[in-house]
Design a protein around this motif. Sequence first.
Motif, PDB file in Angstrom:
ATOM      1  N   GLY A  87       0.832  -1.193   0.000  1.00 33.41           N
ATOM      2  CA  GLY A  87       0.000   0.000   0.000  1.00 33.41           C
ATOM      3  C   GLY A  87       0.870   1.248   0.000  1.00 33.41           C
ATOM      4  O   GLY A  87       2.079   1.192   0.241  1.00 33.41           O
ATOM      5  N   SER A  88       0.272   2.380  -0.250  1.00 33.41           N
ATOM      6  CA  SER A  88       1.059   3.613  -0.333  1.00 33.41           C
ATOM      7  C   SER A  88       1.674   3.983   1.015  1.00 33.41           C
ATOM      8  O   SER A  88       2.747   4.582   1.065  1.00 33.41           O
ATOM      9  N   THR A 105       1.429  -0.036 -10.570  1.00 33.84           N
ATOM     10  CA  THR A 105       0.223   0.525  -9.973  1.00 33.84           C
ATOM     11  C   THR A 105      -0.908   0.518 -10.997  1.00 33.84           C
ATOM     12  O   THR A 105      -0.678   0.240 -12.178  1.00 33.84           O
ATOM     13  N   PRO A 106      -2.119   0.845 -10.587  1.00 33.53           N
ATOM     14  CA  PRO A 106      -3.213   0.955 -11.562  1.00 33.53           C
ATOM     15  C   PRO A 106      -2.978   2.046 -12.611  1.00 33.53           C
ATOM     16  O   PRO A 106      -3.548   1.995 -13.697  1.00 33.53           O
ATOM     17  N   LYS A 107      -2.143   3.028 -12.307  1.00 31.88           N
ATOM     18  CA  LYS A 107      -1.829   4.097 -13.262  1.00 31.88           C
ATOM     19  C   LYS A 107      -0.548   3.825 -14.036  1.00 31.88           C
ATOM     20  O   LYS A 107      -0.008   4.714 -14.669  1.00 31.88           O
ATOM     21  N   GLY A 108      -0.026   2.618 -13.971  1.00 28.69           N
ATOM     22  CA  GLY A 108       1.178   2.252 -14.708  1.00 28.69           C
ATOM     23  C   GLY A 108       2.346   1.975 -13.784  1.00 28.69           C
ATOM     24  O   GLY A 108       2.225   2.004 -12.561  1.00 28.69           O
ATOM     25  N   ARG A 113       8.728   6.898  -5.024  1.00 29.10           N
ATOM     26  CA  ARG A 113       8.456   8.305  -4.725  1.00 29.10           C
ATOM     27  C   ARG A 113       7.209   8.801  -5.456  1.00 29.10           C
ATOM     28  O   ARG A 113       6.370   9.500  -4.878  1.00 29.10           O
ATOM     29  N   ALA A 114       7.064   8.440  -6.737  1.00 24.64           N
ATOM     30  CA  ALA A 114       5.900   8.865  -7.512  1.00 24.64           C
ATOM     31  C   ALA A 114       4.623   8.208  -6.994  1.00 24.64           C
ATOM     32  O   ALA A 114       3.576   8.849  -6.911  1.00 24.64           O
ATOM     33  N   ALA A 115       4.701   6.934  -6.621  1.00 27.59           N
ATOM     34  CA  ALA A 115       3.529   6.231  -6.103  1.00 27.59           C
ATOM     35  C   ALA A 115       3.103   6.813  -4.757  1.00 27.59           C
ATOM     36  O   ALA A 115       1.907   6.978  -4.499  1.00 27.59           O
ATOM     37  N   LYS A 116       4.059   7.139  -3.917  1.00 31.51           N
ATOM     38  CA  LYS A 116       3.744   7.723  -2.611  1.00 31.51           C
ATOM     39  C   LYS A 116       3.130   9.111  -2.785  1.00 31.51           C
ATOM     40  O   LYS A 116       2.204   9.489  -2.069  1.00 31.51           O
ATOM     41  N   GLN A 117       3.639   9.871  -3.744  1.00 33.45           N
ATOM     42  CA  GLN A 117       3.126  11.217  -3.998  1.00 33.45           C
ATOM     43  C   GLN A 117       1.686  11.170  -4.508  1.00 33.45           C
ATOM     44  O   GLN A 117       0.874  12.010  -4.141  1.00 33.45           O
ATOM     45  N   LEU A 120      -0.687   5.912  -4.209  1.00 37.74           N
ATOM     46  CA  LEU A 120      -1.026   4.663  -4.888  1.00 37.74           C
ATOM     47  C   LEU A 120      -0.199   3.512  -4.339  1.00 37.74           C
ATOM     48  O   LEU A 120       0.957   3.688  -3.979  1.00 37.74           O
ATOM     49  N   GLY A 121      -0.788   2.359  -4.311  1.00 30.98           N
ATOM     50  CA  GLY A 121      -0.084   1.127  -3.975  1.00 30.98           C
ATOM     51  C   GLY A 121      -0.120   0.205  -5.173  1.00 30.98           C
ATOM     52  O   GLY A 121      -0.688   0.529  -6.204  1.00 30.98           O
ATOM     53  N   GLY A 122       0.506  -0.946  -5.042  1.00 26.54           N
ATOM     54  CA  GLY A 122       0.497  -1.900  -6.142  1.00 26.54           C
ATOM     55  C   GLY A 122       1.465  -3.027  -5.902  1.00 26.54           C
ATOM     56  O   GLY A 122       1.910  -3.268  -4.776  1.00 26.54           O
ATOM     57  N   GLU A 123       1.826  -3.707  -6.980  1.00 22.62           N
ATOM     58  CA  GLU A 123       2.748  -4.828  -6.891  1.00 22.62           C
ATOM     59  C   GLU A 123       4.177  -4.312  -6.902  1.00 22.62           C
ATOM     60  O   GLU A 123       4.598  -3.620  -7.827  1.00 22.62           O
TER      61      GLU A 123
END
Length: 129
Positions: A87-88, A105-108, A113-117, A120-123
């Motif tokens: 998770g983020s 992430t779902p957005k690619g 750093r970009a996911a935390k900003q 977003l979470g993901g694999e």
Amino acid sequence: MDPIADMIVRIKNAGDSKKESVVFHYSKIKLAILDVLLKEGFIKSFGKKGKKIVKYIEVVLAYDENGSSMVHGVRRISKTSRRVYTGSKEIRKVKNGLGSLIISTPKGIMTDRAAKQENLGGEALFEIW
């Protein structure tokens, strides 16, 4: 065999042996990962070569002014046999901020750093430093 693990290990090993470039089979996820690595400065450039069935990717490696590779190490986290999701709020820095965690992430595909900003979470695919 794991194609993402094969790609990142080939990049690391080619950098350790001072190769100028490395070549591997084409896939869309590899292109997305290489785009993130290019933005982070771990590689110099990459390009798709070949036609129709026989396609491959050529990656030009990046070196610092001392001649050492920008990729010092990699660690695959999520494997084909064991998927690891984060998770983020669970995202931690890699090597005290010197490395990056690459996350799908779902957005690619993006860095930690970009996911935390973007919250977003993901694999969690792999760490690179």
